[in-house]
Design a protein around this motif. Sequence first.
Motif, PDB file in Angstrom:
ATOM      1  N   LYS A 146       0.809  -1.214   0.000  1.00 11.98           N
ATOM      2  CA  LYS A 146       0.000   0.000   0.000  1.00 11.98           C
ATOM      3  C   LYS A 146       0.845   1.268   0.000  1.00 11.98           C
ATOM      4  N   LEU A 147       2.126   1.130   0.334  1.00 15.37           N
ATOM      5  CA  LEU A 147       2.997   2.303   0.345  1.00 15.37           C
ATOM      6  C   LEU A 147       3.271   2.821  -1.068  1.00 15.37           C
ATOM      7  N   PHE A 148       2.882   2.039  -2.084  1.00 17.43           N
ATOM      8  CA  PHE A 148       2.986   2.514  -3.458  1.00 17.43           C
ATOM      9  C   PHE A 148       1.700   3.200  -3.914  1.00 17.43           C
ATOM     10  N   HIS A 149       0.683   3.210  -3.045  1.00 22.90           N
ATOM     11  CA  HIS A 149      -0.537   3.963  -3.329  1.00 22.90           C
ATOM     12  C   HIS A 149      -0.269   5.413  -2.953  1.00 22.90           C
ATOM     13  N   MET A 150      -0.555   6.326  -3.857  1.00 28.22           N
ATOM     14  CA  MET A 150      -0.163   7.722  -3.681  1.00 28.22           C
ATOM     15  C   MET A 150      -0.655   8.323  -2.367  1.00 28.22           C
ATOM     16  N   GLN A 151      -1.953   8.280  -2.117  1.00 27.47           N
ATOM     17  CA  GLN A 151      -2.471   8.926  -0.920  1.00 27.47           C
ATOM     18  C   GLN A 151      -1.963   8.245   0.338  1.00 27.47           C
ATOM     19  N   THR A 152      -1.873   6.920   0.322  1.00 23.58           N
ATOM     20  CA  THR A 152      -1.375   6.197   1.491  1.00 23.58           C
ATOM     21  C   THR A 152       0.056   6.599   1.792  1.00 23.58           C
ATOM     22  N   ASN A 153       0.895   6.662   0.770  1.00 23.27           N
ATOM     23  CA  ASN A 153       2.294   7.017   0.973  1.00 23.27           C
ATOM     24  C   ASN A 153       2.432   8.431   1.517  1.00 23.27           C
ATOM     25  N   LEU A 154       1.702   9.364   0.930  1.00 23.55           N
ATOM     26  CA  LEU A 154       1.788  10.746   1.391  1.00 23.55           C
ATOM     27  C   LEU A 154       1.215  10.906   2.791  1.00 23.55           C
ATOM     28  N   ARG A 155       0.186  10.153   3.091  1.00 26.46           N
ATOM     29  CA  ARG A 155      -0.397  10.243   4.431  1.00 26.46           C
ATOM     30  C   ARG A 155       0.568   9.706   5.484  1.00 26.46           C
ATOM     31  N   TYR A 156       1.151   8.540   5.215  1.00 25.14           N
ATOM     32  CA  TYR A 156       2.152   8.002   6.132  1.00 25.14           C
ATOM     33  C   TYR A 156       3.303   8.993   6.297  1.00 25.14           C
ATOM     34  N   GLY A 157       3.846   9.453   5.174  1.00 23.37           N
ATOM     35  CA  GLY A 157       5.014  10.323   5.235  1.00 23.37           C
ATOM     36  C   GLY A 157       4.744  11.606   6.002  1.00 23.37           C
ATOM     37  N   CYS A 158       3.615  12.250   5.726  1.00 24.60           N
ATOM     38  CA  CYS A 158       3.283  13.502   6.419  1.00 24.60           C
ATOM     39  C   CYS A 158       3.020  13.263   7.905  1.00 24.60           C
ATOM     40  N   ALA A 159       2.314  12.191   8.220  1.00 20.33           N
ATOM     41  CA  ALA A 159       2.020  11.887   9.625  1.00 20.33           C
ATOM     42  C   ALA A 159       3.293  11.563  10.393  1.00 20.33           C
ATOM     43  N   ILE A 160       4.207  10.823   9.776  1.00 17.50           N
ATOM     44  CA  ILE A 160       5.467  10.470  10.429  1.00 17.50           C
ATOM     45  C   ILE A 160       6.326  11.713  10.638  1.00 17.50           C
ATOM     46  N   LEU A 161       6.415  12.571   9.635  1.00 15.16           N
ATOM     47  CA  LEU A 161       7.191  13.799   9.792  1.00 15.16           C
ATOM     48  C   LEU A 161       6.600  14.677  10.880  1.00 15.16           C
ATOM     49  N   ARG A 162       5.269  14.786  10.917  1.00 17.17           N
ATOM     50  CA  ARG A 162       4.615  15.565  11.969  1.00 17.17           C
ATOM     51  C   ARG A 162       4.958  14.999  13.351  1.00 17.17           C
ATOM     52  N   MET A 163       4.944  13.671  13.456  1.00 15.79           N
ATOM     53  CA  MET A 163       5.279  13.028  14.728  1.00 15.79           C
ATOM     54  C   MET A 163       6.708  13.358  15.143  1.00 15.79           C
ATOM     55  N   TYR A 164       7.629  13.310  14.190  1.00 15.32           N
ATOM     56  CA  TYR A 164       9.024  13.597  14.514  1.00 15.32           C
ATOM     57  C   TYR A 164       9.216  15.062  14.904  1.00 15.32           C
ATOM     58  N   ILE A 165       8.499  15.974  14.244  1.00 13.75           N
ATOM     59  CA  ILE A 165       8.584  17.389  14.622  1.00 13.75           C
ATOM     60  C   ILE A 165       8.101  17.578  16.050  1.00 13.75           C
ATOM     61  N   ASP A 166       7.002  16.914  16.395  1.00 13.06           N
ATOM     62  CA  ASP A 166       6.491  17.003  17.760  1.00 13.06           C
ATOM     63  C   ASP A 166       7.461  16.379  18.755  1.00 13.06           C
TER      64      ASP A 166
END
Length: 203
Positions: A146-166
């Motif tokens: 599913k990580l090759f699905h566009m929205q899934t990949n972008l959602r994971y990536g953005c959520a993970i980056l947000r988590m790391y910023i926090d």
Amino acid sequence: MVIRRLSSRALICAAVVLGAPSHAGNQKEEAIADSVRIALFNAIKDARPPRPQFANIDDRIKYLRWLGEMSERLKKKLPDWQVRREFLETAWYESKRAGLDPALVLGLIQVESAFRKYAVSPVGAHGYMQVMPFWTRVVGDGDRRKLFHMQTNLRYGCAILRMYIDMEAGNLYLALGRYNGSRGQPQYPNAVLDAWKRWEFNI
């Protein structure tokens, strides 16, 4: 590994020749608090399509101007208009949803995968935002495809980056290093911060 001894210029040249990302994602699997894991799980599971909502017509006009400008800038990387539009709509939506600047996310994607949907790094990171497959087990259903699905990949990536910023109390430099698995080293954060500037949009 020998590749770690290469200069940033050499890595970029190798990426162009070999078609590999210049800075491959390599998030480290680490212990996270249950509250963080649950919050990340909830952020990932919402499968609603990226349909932006605007408080007023001026905001919608700004968005449409942004979409047109970014589409023009991205034309060489994503020549198909429909693919380019869907990608930008999703990148904007997922960036805003995670409280991130879309220009930062586009800069990160440029550095991580050069806007290639099916990019796979030497360490196994997948897709546009080079998400490590272990995240699908930690907060998803375990299906790394599913990580090759566009929205899934972008959602994971953005959520993970947000988590790391926090986790880094708003320190973007350290958060970017953590995203790349190179916390404390300057090359990757500097590359993303430089790319960020190229995607800024001023009306």
